[in-house]
Design a protein around this motif. Structure first.
Motif, PDB file in Angstrom:
ATOM      1  N   GLU B   8      -6.534  -0.488 -10.031  1.00 22.03           N
ATOM      2  CA  GLU B   8      -5.142  -0.802 -10.384  1.00 22.03           C
ATOM      3  C   GLU B   8      -4.673  -2.077  -9.696  1.00 22.03           C
ATOM      4  OE1 GLU B   8      -2.343   2.280 -10.871  1.00 22.03           O
ATOM      5  OE2 GLU B   8      -3.835   3.719 -11.549  1.00 22.03           O
ATOM      6  N   GLU B   9      -5.188  -2.309  -8.491  1.00 23.93           N
ATOM      7  CA  GLU B   9      -4.809  -3.549  -7.805  1.00 23.93           C
ATOM      8  C   GLU B   9      -5.368  -4.754  -8.574  1.00 23.93           C
ATOM      9  OE1 GLU B   9      -5.554  -3.987  -3.476  1.00 23.93           O
ATOM     10  OE2 GLU B   9      -6.520  -5.838  -4.122  1.00 23.93           O
ATOM     11  N   GLU B  11      -6.049  -4.790 -11.707  1.00 26.36           N
ATOM     12  CA  GLU B  11      -5.271  -4.848 -12.948  1.00 26.36           C
ATOM     13  C   GLU B  11      -3.952  -5.594 -12.697  1.00 26.36           C
ATOM     14  OE1 GLU B  11      -4.759  -4.444 -16.834  1.00 26.36           O
ATOM     15  OE2 GLU B  11      -6.556  -3.662 -15.853  1.00 26.36           O
ATOM     16  N   ALA B  12      -3.352  -5.336 -11.524  1.00 26.42           N
ATOM     17  CA  ALA B  12      -2.096  -6.030 -11.174  1.00 26.42           C
ATOM     18  C   ALA B  12      -2.344  -7.528 -11.041  1.00 26.42           C
ATOM     19  CB  ALA B  12      -1.525  -5.472  -9.876  1.00 26.42           C
ATOM     20  N   ILE B  13      -3.508  -7.889 -10.513  1.00 24.52           N
ATOM     21  CA  ILE B  13      -3.867  -9.305 -10.392  1.00 24.52           C
ATOM     22  C   ILE B  13      -3.999  -9.920 -11.791  1.00 24.52           C
ATOM     23  CG2 ILE B  13      -5.788 -10.833  -9.770  1.00 24.52           C
ATOM     24  CD1 ILE B  13      -6.127  -9.059  -7.247  1.00 24.52           C
ATOM     25  N   GLU B  15      -2.644  -8.898 -14.557  1.00 29.88           N
ATOM     26  CA  GLU B  15      -1.324  -8.978 -15.199  1.00 29.88           C
ATOM     27  C   GLU B  15      -0.487 -10.113 -14.613  1.00 29.88           C
ATOM     28  OE1 GLU B  15       0.388  -5.079 -14.936  1.00 29.88           O
ATOM     29  OE2 GLU B  15      -0.922  -4.276 -16.486  1.00 29.88           O
ATOM     30  N   LEU B  65      -9.269 -12.034  -0.650  1.00 32.25           N
ATOM     31  CA  LEU B  65      -9.970 -11.161  -1.596  1.00 32.25           C
ATOM     32  C   LEU B  65     -11.348 -11.747  -1.912  1.00 32.25           C
ATOM     33  CD1 LEU B  65      -6.936 -10.335  -3.871  1.00 32.25           C
ATOM     34  CD2 LEU B  65      -8.102  -8.759  -2.330  1.00 32.25           C
TER      35      LEU B  65
END
Lengths: 248, 389
Positions: B8-9, B11-13, B15, B65
């Motif tokens: 999900e993290e 995915e947030a990146i 988005e 990251l």
């Protein structure tokens, strides 16, 4: 001023929902889950209140599975300060959610609750209203504009046939409609900061609230398939059709 | 096994980057390609969102990251339709400064990296030379010691965005090849001001990606201070090697991103375009090349993200990174070709964008390393065959 924002983890609005073959519910296996879009709008509004200097702290609370931590992280990445997750594997019903939120509010004593007008999974549109009733607080639902001062909120609501403006004294419950704002996407530094923000893990038992279901789902079915429309040649034929179908 | 889908993290990146890209539509990229104007507005937005620092350490203002996340960022950029014009405009910021991160002194890191992440310093990378190409140990640019630093002379080619750069990471010989212990020693890496009184940069007219130019550099007595040297003198080649695998993975995911948008556009067009009373997309002759392209892209993507996962776990990833760049570039190009063909005559028209993707997709087949050198690597290192060159 402290603002509490309840958020729910729901099936992503882009996902085409499928009913389970046994008709007991919808299939959640390997389906993309996201924050309820109305809750994103509520979070955005709370963060904007903080940026304007009206709010000092934005606390996000969610009731749901362990993975709802990710949903809280999304809100933290948007700018909320900390989170509370009440872990439950049951899809809590609106009244149970309202009771849990009331218990959280008793501990946190926020001056304002901003939440989505409804979750896009159950579409109940009930928790905000129930919560306000349980707390005996004023409520202003379907907000499309919100202005907050120290002791009151001025809320523009979308109602049938127009807009209504209300003043509510604080503390109050406000529910967000679609046009309140356009939620931001988190920047990379804010996503990273959100990882370090605190999420308190709780259970319904911690608040002494019974979340066992009071409603029984009899059957879940797919909506009927829409049949193809017809093409009309000109305006005259269109008006004729509308008349013969009894629309005009 | 690491996961096959985004967390999900992550995915947030994706988005978050997509949100930036939504502000730069097809019109924008078509225009930069027509005029050759560098996409400054796009780079500024990416810098403002902190995306340029995705793989830089947190201590200097990055997000700390890995290559996986950097790949997600770059693929999202390319896949938006920005293609290599968007990707190459920031590609070097992502892993280019790695030699400084890994081998620079604390003072160098503090001085150089935050400015790169913020987009304040614009870096270019001067490695390839007209007479050495992929045979990096044979490069001819010389750096000679002076009282207070070095004097650099030589020529470089294919230096991307040297027209706007104010900094250059440059590799030069400090010990002649004949005198060095090994051919790969005696090369040193410098990070210096791009001094236009000593470096002439001439853009090379080329097939695609007009807005992000490549240059020939003529370096004539470039003076650099002693503290421009990164790491130890003579070890520059070793430092450069560190960045090669990440760069290959990034090229792979970028090419795959371009291939994905190309077939998405082709599928859309094939649904809408009606010939002989039915959409052309109803014909298997149109369907199958696009479906095949999809399968090849997604297979290549698995290899690329496997290479990224290995790299992030600190494991050996040379074979996978090389294979990913080979597969990704080939699949990306073939997807673009299938897309142009599915569009018919309109595929040749600029208005439909896919000819631009097609031209740009060639880049990943050639740079940063040829297909042949990749196959040599796999033959020698994976299959244990004798070295052929």
């Amino acid at each position: 001023m402290k603002v509490l924002v309840p958020v729910k983890r729901v099936i992503d609005y882009n996902v085409k929902v499928r009913v389970k073959p046994d008709q007991t519910g919808v299939d959640l296996a390997n389906v993309k889950m996201s924050m309820n879009p109305f809750d994103e709008i509520a979070t955005e509004e709370a963060v904007r209140l903080k940026e304007k200097g009206v709010a000092t702290e934005v606390v996000v609370v969610s009731i749901g599975p362990q993975q709802a931590q990710e949903t809280i992280r999304t809100a933290l990445a948007m700018g909320a300060d900390r989170g509370i997750l009440i872990v439950t594997d049951q899809d809590a019903e609106p009244l149970a959610v309202a009771k849990l939120l009331k218990a959280v509010i008793a501990e946190e004593s926020p001056n304002l609750v901003v939440m989505g007008k409804q979750a896009i999974d159950g579409d109940n549109n009930a928790v905000g209203q129930m919560l306000a009733a349980l707390l005996d607080w004023p409520q202003a639902t379907f907000a499309s504009k919100l202005e907050v001062t120290a002791d009151k909120a001025t809320v523009t609501r979308e109602i049938d046939g127009g807009l209504q403006t209300l003043d509510v004294s604080l503390p109050a419950v406000i529910t967000a409609d679609l046009r309140l704002n356009e939620p931001r996407y988190a920047s990379l530094p804010n996503i990273m900061k959100a990882k370090k923000k605190e999420i308190a893990m709780k259970t319904a038992a911690d608040y002494g609230v019974d979340v066992s279901p009071k409603l029984k789902v009899l059957k879940v079915t797919e909506p009927p398939k829409r049949s193809a429309g017809i093409k009309v040649a000109d305006a005259a034929e269109l008006v004729g059709k509308l008349k013969s179908e009894g629309v005009l | 096994m690491s996961a096959f889908w985004l967390s999900e993290e992550q995915e947030a990146i994706r988005e978050g980057v997509q949100k930036v890209m939504d502000g730069f539509g097809d019109e924008y990229w078509r225009k930069t390609d027509e005029t050759g104007t560098f996409p400054e507005e796009f780079v500024a937005e990416m810098a403002a969102g902190g995306w340029l620092g995705v793989a830089m350490p947190e201590s200097v203002g990055g997000a700390g990251l890995g290559l996986t996340e950097a790949s997600i960022v770059m693929q999202t950029v390319a896949q938006s339709g920005a293609a290599f014009t968007g990707a190459s405009a920031i590609h070097l910021n992502i892993f280019g400064p790695m030699p400084i991160v890994k081998f620079g002194t604390q003072a160098q890191k503090d001085a150089f990296l935050p400015r790169i992440i913020a987009g304040e310093d614009k870096m270019c990378f001067a490695v390839t030379e007209p007479n050495s190409g992929l045979d990096t140990s044979s490069l001819e640019t010389r750096a000679e010691r002076t009282n207070d630093g070095y004097r650099i002379n030589g020529r470089k080619i294919w230096t991307t965005s040297a027209q706007r750069a104010n900094k250059v990471l440059i590799i030069a010989r400090t010990t002649p090849k004949a005198e060095a212990k090994k051919p790969t020693e005696g090369l040193s890496l410098f990070y210096a001001d791009f001094d236009r009184s000593a470096i002439e940069a001439k853009p090379i007219p080329k097939m695609g990606r007009k807005a992000v130019e490549c240059n020939t550099l003529f370096i004539d007595d470039l003076h650099v201070p002693a503290d421009a040297l990164i790491g130890e003198e003579g070890q520059g080649f070793k430092y450069l090697l560190q960045g090669l695998n990440p760069e290959r993975v990034l090229f792979a995911v970028e090419a795959i991103g371009i291939g994905r948008i190309a077939i998405a556009k082709a599928a859309q067009y094939a649904k809408e375009r009606v010939v002989f009373g039915r959409p052309i997309g109803q014909n298997q002759g149109i369907q199958h090349p696009l479906a095949k392209a999809w399968a090849e892209l997604e297979a290549a993507n698995l290899m690329a993200f496997k290479a990224a996962a290995l790299y992030d776990a600190g494991r050996e990833c040379g074979a996978e990174a090389n294979a990913a760049k080979y597969l990704g570039a080939e699949a990306g190009f073939r997807a673009c070709e299938a897309s142009v063909l599915a569009h018919g005559g309109m595929g040749y028209a600029r208005e439909y964008d896919v000819e631009r993707y097609f031209r740009e997709a060639m880049i990943a087949r050639i740079a940063p390393v040829s297909r042949e050198m990749i196959l040599n690597f796999v033959a020698e290192r994976v299959l244990g065959l004798p070295k052929s060159y």
